[in-house]
Design a protein around this motif. Sequence first.
Motif, PDB file in Angstrom:
ATOM      1  N   GLY A 146       0.790  -1.227   0.000  1.00 27.58           N
ATOM      2  CA  GLY A 146       0.000   0.000   0.000  1.00 27.58           C
ATOM      3  C   GLY A 146       0.818   1.270   0.000  1.00 27.58           C
ATOM      4  N   ARG A 188       0.742  -0.208   4.694  1.00 28.69           N
ATOM      5  CA  ARG A 188      -0.418   0.668   4.892  1.00 28.69           C
ATOM      6  C   ARG A 188      -1.714  -0.123   4.917  1.00 28.69           C
ATOM      7  NH1 ARG A 188       0.823   5.086   7.060  1.00 28.69           N
ATOM      8  NH2 ARG A 188      -1.135   5.971   6.306  1.00 28.69           N
ATOM      9  N   ASN A 189      -1.643  -1.412   4.593  1.00 31.54           N
ATOM     10  CA  ASN A 189      -2.845  -2.250   4.571  1.00 31.54           C
ATOM     11  C   ASN A 189      -2.950  -3.153   5.789  1.00 31.54           C
ATOM     12  OD1 ASN A 189      -3.431  -1.220   1.964  1.00 31.54           O
ATOM     13  ND2 ASN A 189      -2.100  -2.761   1.025  1.00 31.54           N
ATOM     14  N   LYS A 192      -7.414  -3.046   7.642  1.00 32.58           N
ATOM     15  CA  LYS A 192      -8.269  -2.977   6.456  1.00 32.58           C
ATOM     16  C   LYS A 192      -9.106  -1.700   6.457  1.00 32.58           C
ATOM     17  CE  LYS A 192      -6.721  -6.946   5.171  1.00 32.58           C
ATOM     18  NZ  LYS A 192      -5.704  -6.989   4.099  1.00 32.58           N
ATOM     19  N   ASP A 193      -9.402  -1.237   5.250  1.00 33.87           N
ATOM     20  CA  ASP A 193     -10.148   0.016   5.109  1.00 33.87           C
ATOM     21  C   ASP A 193     -11.457   0.014   5.885  1.00 33.87           C
ATOM     22  OD1 ASP A 193      -8.201   1.100   3.509  1.00 33.87           O
ATOM     23  OD2 ASP A 193      -9.187   0.569   1.621  1.00 33.87           O
ATOM     24  N   GLU A 194     -12.183  -1.107   5.819  1.00 30.06           N
ATOM     25  CA  GLU A 194     -13.484  -1.143   6.485  1.00 30.06           C
ATOM     26  C   GLU A 194     -13.363  -1.090   7.997  1.00 30.06           C
ATOM     27  OE1 GLU A 194     -12.331  -5.396   5.232  1.00 30.06           O
ATOM     28  OE2 GLU A 194     -12.290  -3.365   4.386  1.00 30.06           O
ATOM     29  N   SER A 195     -12.166  -1.431   8.516  1.00 25.65           N
ATOM     30  CA  SER A 195     -11.968  -1.413   9.964  1.00 25.65           C
ATOM     31  C   SER A 195     -11.745  -0.007  10.501  1.00 25.65           C
ATOM     32  CB  SER A 195     -10.776  -2.297  10.342  1.00 25.65           C
ATOM     33  OG  SER A 195     -10.998  -3.631   9.978  1.00 25.65           O
ATOM     34  N   TRP A 196     -11.265   0.906   9.651  1.00 24.07           N
ATOM     35  CA  TRP A 196     -10.956   2.248  10.135  1.00 24.07           C
ATOM     36  C   TRP A 196     -12.195   2.978  10.614  1.00 24.07           C
ATOM     37  CZ3 TRP A 196      -6.587   3.255  11.989  1.00 24.07           C
ATOM     38  CH2 TRP A 196      -5.393   2.818  11.423  1.00 24.07           C
ATOM     39  N   ASP A 197     -13.343   2.703  10.002  1.00 22.56           N
ATOM     40  CA  ASP A 197     -14.580   3.348  10.459  1.00 22.56           C
ATOM     41  C   ASP A 197     -14.899   2.944  11.891  1.00 22.56           C
ATOM     42  OD1 ASP A 197     -14.935   4.626   8.037  1.00 22.56           O
ATOM     43  OD2 ASP A 197     -16.263   3.078   7.225  1.00 22.56           O
ATOM     44  N   HIS A 361      -2.611   7.266  12.785  1.00 20.46           N
ATOM     45  CA  HIS A 361      -4.004   7.666  12.601  1.00 20.46           C
ATOM     46  C   HIS A 361      -4.412   8.714  13.631  1.00 20.46           C
ATOM     47  CE1 HIS A 361      -8.223   7.336  11.502  1.00 20.46           C
ATOM     48  NE2 HIS A 361      -8.520   7.190  12.791  1.00 20.46           N
TER      49      HIS A 361
END
Length: 371
Positions: A146, A188-189, A192-197, A361
């Motif tokens: 990433g 950077r992965n 996972k993207d869905e976990s950042w929310d 983050h």
Amino acid sequence: MHSSSVSGSRPCLHSFKTTLPLKALAFSTMMLPLHSINASKATYQFDTVVNQNRLIVVSVENPTTVFDKTTHLHGFGYDLVRSYANSLNVKLEFRTVKDNASALNMVKSGKANFAMTTASFQAIEDKHLAGFSATCDDSSVLEDNGLNVNLNWVFKHANDPLSQNASAYICNTKQNGTISQLASFYNRNVVKDESWDIIQRDLTNRMPIYKASFQSTAETYDIDWHLLAAIGYQESYLKPNSVSPTGVRGLMMLTHNTAKAMGVNDRTDPSQSIEGGAKYYDLMLNRYSNISYPDRNWYALVAYNMGPGAVSQIQSRLKAQGKNPNSWINLYSYLERHKASNSRYGQATQYVTRIRAYLEHIKSTPQLVNL
């Protein structure tokens, strides 16, 4: 090779012939005619680095190059440059700018010995500068983790011995696996993207409750409070009543023995837990005081997770293999190579990598910093 040429799609070793170390190159200039020596001193960065014992590098600031919002810089590109400076046995002066154009202009004007940028080769050539891939044209190692594949080192002249030496160093570093391991750590992965929310929701809801405690405790031990909060999130998702099947408990998930040693009477009390965790982490930092930052943070985190005894065992094995036991990339590589046979090693690499991601983050999210 003309100074405006770049390595393009060719492997960097094809563009630059020499693989001599810097000090050897310094000696070789003595054999040139006097007018050649004078010309190189007027034009090249090589002599400046040797004579001043200082390497000035300018970099764009982004997640691939350097994370510049912490007390101690870290990042894939930064670690690679730092390793290169160490190989030359010179002091690194690392400067950051916000855009590629500024970085290229500093090289052009001689204010930096070289630049680390994500500028295209066309942009580099338009400035009549020379550049090559920071991964010896192996963009997949960045893409798989990433990271930005357009990462280049840029010099004023392609035939400057400094750029030749750096090119050889990069390709050797690729061949020995260091670049791959660095990219893996700075993946950077890893989250996972869905976990950042979910993470953002958790931090927004829970951070305000414990922020003051993190800040005051971190100040006592001279620790970045954002890092302390990142450890807390990794340990318990900032839930003070957390408990594991092995008996660790509380917001910082302390064992009974560790809590007792740190003076914690009630592990479920968040203030006591944060205090105990910070005190123990500070002990781990002091244990590795001979290791420079940011590596010291990563060593301390692995020790916090596995125990310092386990880290000492690995260091002894690395030393027996003829490797530097105080190099983070060596410790990380060992953990990665043996995680299939020892689950604790896999847990430790995930632990420290995720805390790094949480730290970045928290630091880069204004609503969390300003809660």
